[in-house]
Design an enzyme around this catalytic site. Structure first.
Site, mmCIF file in Angstrom:
data_model
loop_
_atom_site.group_PDB
_atom_site.id
_atom_site.type_symbol
_atom_site.label_atom_id
_atom_site.label_comp_id
_atom_site.label_asym_id
_atom_site.label_seq_id
_atom_site.Cartn_x
_atom_site.Cartn_y
_atom_site.Cartn_z
ATOM 1 N N ARG A 1 0.838 -1.159 -0.399
ATOM 2 C CA ARG A 1 -0.371 -0.043 0.027
ATOM 3 C C ARG A 1 0.351 1.263 -0.106
ATOM 4 O O ARG A 1 1.515 0.922 0.477
ATOM 5 C CB ARG A 1 -0.996 0.005 1.555
ATOM 6 C CG ARG A 1 -1.993 0.801 1.386
ATOM 7 C CD ARG A 1 -2.351 1.347 2.447
ATOM 8 N NE ARG A 1 -1.948 1.568 4.306
ATOM 9 C CZ ARG A 1 -2.832 2.043 4.930
ATOM 10 N NH1 ARG A 1 -3.994 2.262 5.001
ATOM 11 N NH2 ARG A 1 -1.506 2.826 5.890
ATOM 12 N N CYS B 1 -0.078 5.384 1.371
ATOM 13 C CA CYS B 1 -0.894 6.293 1.664
ATOM 14 C C CYS B 1 -0.860 7.906 1.487
ATOM 15 O O CYS B 1 0.457 7.478 2.618
ATOM 16 C CB CYS B 1 -2.164 5.679 2.996
ATOM 17 S SG CYS B 1 -2.750 6.556 3.488
#
Length: 124
Positions: A100, A102
């Site tokens: 991920r 972010c």
């Protein structure tokens, strides 16, 4: 390549698709927290994160896969101060802990607080 489209997630409002399937993967467009039935967004980061996750899941289901097959997400926050609250919701959906990124961005369409895009495997 195959376009993925479902009424269970917000329709594309520009020159893009909800998702594309190619090479055994599904690539979703960024999903903002808009309810596909009402067109409205909930208030607050937790409710918005929940709706964005539901929208991603609906698109993946339409592609014949699921949120458990996600290998990578990119998450956008309007305010990095919302990181912990966003994570509390995100971790309920993305239990396989995909790779991920972010980041906080200057703004998200419609003045919303978050957006999530995903790449998922199709098949076993």
């Amino acid at each position: 390549m195959k376009v993925i489209e479902t009424k269970n997630a917000p329709a594309a409002i520009g020159p893009y698709s909800q998702a594309y399937q190619a090479a055994g993967l599904v690539f979703t467009s960024g999903q903002i927290p808009v309810d596909p039935v009402t067109g409205a967004a909930p208030e607050g980061i937790a409710a918005q994160a929940e709706q964005s996750c539901k929208n991603v899941a609906a698109i993946l289901e339409a592609a014949g896969t699921g949120i458990d097959k996600v290998v990578k997400t990119t998450c956008f926050l309007a305010d990095i101060a919302d990181f912990a609250a966003f994570n509390a919701v995100y971790e309920k959906y993305f239990t396989s802990k995909p790779a991920r990124s972010c980041v906080a961005v200057r703004s998200i369409p419609k003045g919303l607080l978050c957006e999530i895009e995903a790449i998922a495997e199709i098949g076993d």
